[in-house]
Enzyme design. Structure first.
Site: not given
Length: 920
Positions: A345, A835
């Site tokens: 297998y 400023c």
């Protein structure tokens, strides 16, 4: 355990195999000597029914053997969720699913039902892995639906040979439900994740971009798979490593000595040096005192051990390396050899034989082979002492033995060259693993030249042993002349040579399989399928040397998810899933438990990916043109491309609203000019720049968002992208270029060459100069660093200030400046003056006035270098998104936190959209 039915009468046994060929082989083996086998058609013409008599234990049986064709059932969503536009893809994480027999397998189902009604036993001959166990329970469900009195058994076998099949049927066991549950969990996880991301990707991308590899965009599917995508990630990551590699020159000293016995090449023990001066100094020392003294001579025996018994992954890797066979083709051929009974297998993780395996019997079958038969005979000859019990690789799936030959063959009629080669590999590998290791004599000589150590080594093979049969491997080396300790000689050559570092190679198929195996991506039975899908989906290509490269599509998808911050292309998530499924198979976790945790985690990833889909779209935009129906794709010509000289560069608007100018030949040409991220509108005019070339270069009418540019810049500007426009350069420096790759690199590692593109690599908002703390110029062009200018010792805006009676006043408007305190994380508590007038935009740090303007650092003291966490993935910087701190830290396009200040009043504690002075 008794298998006898009442009264000893003959019982009917339904045997079900996984494939028709396996059913036929099992029936033929079991029916020999029983009076013959009868065959008839089932409902499916491909799945015949074989009948014969057989005895299991002492029980007489009328055996019926038939088969399925792989999985009998499919898992799918309920009908109302199956159509792509029928639901939100996020709903697929909890939509009902069902397992059912599909239409094309209904005939097989009917055959099983008809035969099962009249049987007492059901014996399952499915493959002995988790997948086979799952198919077994599909068969059980069909058969028990018509006969719930069936006595159910499981046959375990590893080869279609007589001894295996007879042993299996006489030693039946019960099916393993845990194995089946693990597969059910994997199927459901893969279905839900794969379907949701596949629908998301496909519906989002395929109609928006011109995908030149797709002949029909309507049927195009941009699939996502939990195993498929990490496999692609391995390929892309290696490709990025190669693209980002920067060759570095090094130097090494090489020495050789030729005598009557031959030439010895000595290697510098330092290896190499990257510092040229150091290498030259050492080399000159060796040249001044070139006499070499032998310091050590070592003789030792070396062994080269044979390979472990053959597992599936090793079979695929070796077939790829030795024969250049793809993993998918290898498994196809191996399956055919198995079904014909020639090998065991072919899907197994085991790389060690059981002590009960008769290895000598397997060798004995190969003795008559015309090529390796004589070697097999030597193995069996005790006096030859060639036999060695095989090593154990430490892996055992407890289902199948290692792959080995099960039947002799000298070549079968109808076998292809690949059948012969793979059978030969299995046989030679088995013979090698039961053989003695190769023996060699290795000699190492170490010498000293002016304090520097060099060595040379050589090897002679004394006994080849397993190498005699395993022709796929070699072992040897040069023979080193004889030297004695204390001997001195003058080298024949002594040179200082240079070289350059080289990037790693592209991943070969064997390399990719190793990466997948190590990370736990897929199983031995599915790895080749995942690789094949990448090729079928046009995510990767494979060259003649079996090396993989990502396609533009594959790289774009990985890059898109990577930019989101989710490493969905990394193997970690899938590896954890595989561990969970293994836990289910051994019973330490329940199927429902891992389904809930995994799907909850992946749904969160999906929802987040959808929220960040712009990342995916941007990545795709780097490689593919937008489709003709997309309004964003229509661009006006700005100039001829100076990089490829073959196409025009056009003004385009990206999906996120940012503007860019790119070449129409993209992706073949990647020339691009990134424009300021503060642009709200842009249009090409008929005005031609008189200074930029190659021309004509048409000017562009820009409209900027007021709150995103300093007050001293107009919101309307007629600009040139050719490089001559100072205002456009300044706005790129101040505002950045919106959301794009911070590295300025294209996806393939190439840089655009337009003049403005280099300036566009800043962050997406104003970043003060690191030297003077002001905006409007880069740190490289800071006037405070120009020692030739007496006034440059102070920052630019400090020169507009005067200190009168302890008060700071602005020279431009005469107003008294307000003292404020910064509240950003990097400058919290630091004083600054600004400023009161919005028009002059004056700003200065108080400590820079105290120190004569030499201490100003701007809003960020950390610089803008990349964090180490972003320098990853082959050198590509992709940062992560960090949360804002007190509402004053924003995130750039790369995800890195950047500090800035308000353009209205200069206060770094807030931005213009939250300024209390706005509108005054």
């Amino acid at each position: 355990m008794s298998r006898r039915s009442g009264g000893g009468r003959m019982i009917r046994v339904l045997n079900v195999a996984e494939k028709p060929s396996v059913a036929k082989a099992v029936a033929e083996i079991l029916s020999r000597g029983s009076g013959g086998m009868r065959s008839r058609l089932g409902r499916s013409r491909y799945n015949r029914v074989f009948e014969f008599e057989y005895t299991i234990g002492s029980q007489a049986c009328h055996m019926l053997v038939t088969s399925v064709i792989g999985h009998l059932m499919e898992l799918e969503f309920d009908d109302r969720f199956r159509k792509w536009h029928s639901c939100d893809p996020a709903d697929l994480y909890h939509a009902p699913v069902r397992k059912h027999v599909p239409q094309d397998k209904l005939d097989i189902k009917i055959t099983l039902e008809e035969e099962a009604r009249r049987c007492q036993w059901l014996v399952l001959w499915l493959d002995c892995d988790r997948e086979g166990e799952n198919i077994a329970f599909e068969v059980i469900e069909v058969c028990t639906s018509v006969n719930d009195h069936l006595n159910i058994w499981r046959a375990h076998f590893s080869a279609l040979i007589d001894r295996e099949i007879h042993h299996s049927v006489q030693n039946l066991a019960r099916p393993n439900k845990l194995f089946s549950d693990a597969v059910d969990a994997r199927q459901e996880i893969d279905l839900r994740i794969g379907a949701s991301f596949t629908r998301f990707q496909t519906m989002l991308l395929k109609d928006l971009f011109v995908l030149d590899f797709a002949s029909d965009n309507r049927s195009l599917v941009l699939s996502y798979g939990p195993c498929q995508f990490p496999t692609l990630g391995f390929i892309v990551e290696r490709y990025w490593e190669i693209q980002s590699h920067e060759a570095e020159e090094f130097w090494t000293i090489n020495c050789s000595h030729t005598s009557e016995e031959g030439t010895a090449n000595f290697i510098w023990m330092r290896g190499h040096l990257f510092d040229y001066t150091s290498a030259v100094v050492i080399y000159e020392m060796c040249i001044e005192e070139p006499a070499a003294t032998v310091k050590n001579v070592k003789h030792q025996e070396k062994l080269k051990y044979p390979p472990y018994p053959l597992s599936t992954v090793e079979l695929q890797k070796r077939a790829s390396r030795f024969f250049r066979m793809s993993s998918e083709h290898t498994m196809k051929i191996a399956e055919e050899l198995y079904q014909a009974g020639f090998i065991s297998y072919p899907r197994t993780e085991t790389d060690g034989f059981s002590v009960n395996t008769d290895l000598h019997a397997i060798v004995r079958e190969q003795v008559t082979h015309p090529i390796w038969g004589s070697y097999a005979q030597q193995l069996l000859d005790v006096e030859a002492r060639l036999w060695r019990n095989p090593s154990n690789g430490g892996h055992n799936d407890k289902a199948h033995p290692p792959i080995h030959p099960t039947k002799f063959s000298a070549g079968e009629t109808g076998w292809s060259q690949d059948h012969n080669r793979l059978y030969e590999l299995v046989v030679r590998h088995f013979l090698a693993c039961v053989s003695q290791p190769a023996v060699g004599a290795e000699t190492t000589v170490e010498i000293d030249i002016a304090g520097e150590q060099f060595s040379a080594s050589g090897r002679v093979i004394i006994a080849k042993n397993y190498l005699d049969v395993y022709r796929f491997e070699s072992w040897g080396g040069n023979i080193v002349p004889t030297y004695t300790i204390g001997q001195q000689f003058i080298p024949t050559s002594l040179t200082l040579d240079s070289g350059v570092t080289r990037p790693p190679p592209l991943l070969s198929e064997a390399d990719l399989l190793s990466c997948m195996d190590k990370a736990g991506i897929g199983t031995d039975a599915t790895m080749h399928d995942h690789i094949k899908k990448l090729l079928d989906r046009c995510y990767a290509t494979k060259d003649s040397n079996t090396r993989f490269s990502p396609t533009n599509l594959g790289e774009a998808l990985v890059m898109g998810y990577d930019e989101m911050g989710y490493e969905l292309w990394k193997p970690y998530l899938r590896a954890m899933m595989e561990c969970d499924m293994k836990a289910v198979s051994i019973g330490t976790k329940r199927k429902s438990e891992i389904l809930e945790s995994c799907l909850q985690q992946m749904k969160a990833c999906f929802l987040d990916a959808r929220r960040n889909k712009v990342k995916l779209l941007e990545a795709m935009g780097l490689f593919f043109e937008r489709s003709a129906g997309d309004a964003h794709n229509v661009g006006e010509t700005v100039r001829p491309c100076s990089l490829c000289s073959e196409a025009d560069m056009v003004l385009k608007r990206r999906l996120n609203g940012d503007y860019m100018v790119g070449c129409l030949r993209f992706p073949n040409c990647r020339n691009v000019v990134w424009l300021p991220g503060s642009i709200s509108e842009a249009a090409v005019t008929n005005h031609v720049c008189s200074s930029c070339a190659p021309g004509p270069v048409y000017k562009v009418q820009f409209k900027f968002r007021r709150l995103e540019v300093p007050p001293n810049y107009d919101v309307d500007h007629l600009g040139c992208i050719g490089g001559c426009d100072v205002i456009l350069r300044e706005l790129i420096e101040i505002c950045g270029t919106g959301s794009h790759n911070h590295t300025g690199m294209s996806a393939r590692g190439q840089r655009g060459t337009e003049p403005l593109s280099s300036a566009s690599r800043g962050n997406s908002r104003q970043e003060p100069c690191l030297h003077c703390g002001q905006t409007g110029h880069s740190s490289n062009h800071c006037p405070s660093q120009d020692s030739s200018c007496p006034r440059a010792a102070q920052p630019a805006r400090v020169r507009n200030a005067r200190i009168i009676s302890g008060e700071v006043q602005c020279n431009s408007c005469g107003a008294t400046c307000a003292l404020r305190t910064a509240n950003t994380e990097s400058n919290r508590g630091r004083k600054f003056y600004t400023c009161q007038s919005q028009e002059c935009g004056f700003f200065v740090w108080a400590d820079s006035l105290e120190d004569g303007g030499t201490r100003g650092h701007g809003g960020s003291r950390g610089g803008n270098g990349r964090s180490s966490s972003t320098a990853r993935r082959g050198g590509r910087a992709r940062g992560r998104r960090d949360a804002p701190t007190n509402g004053v830290t924003f995130v750039s396009a790369t995800g890195e936190p950047v500090s800035g200040s308000c353009f209205v009043c200069g206060d770094p504690s807030h931005f213009a959209n939250a300024c209390p002075n706005r509108g005054r």
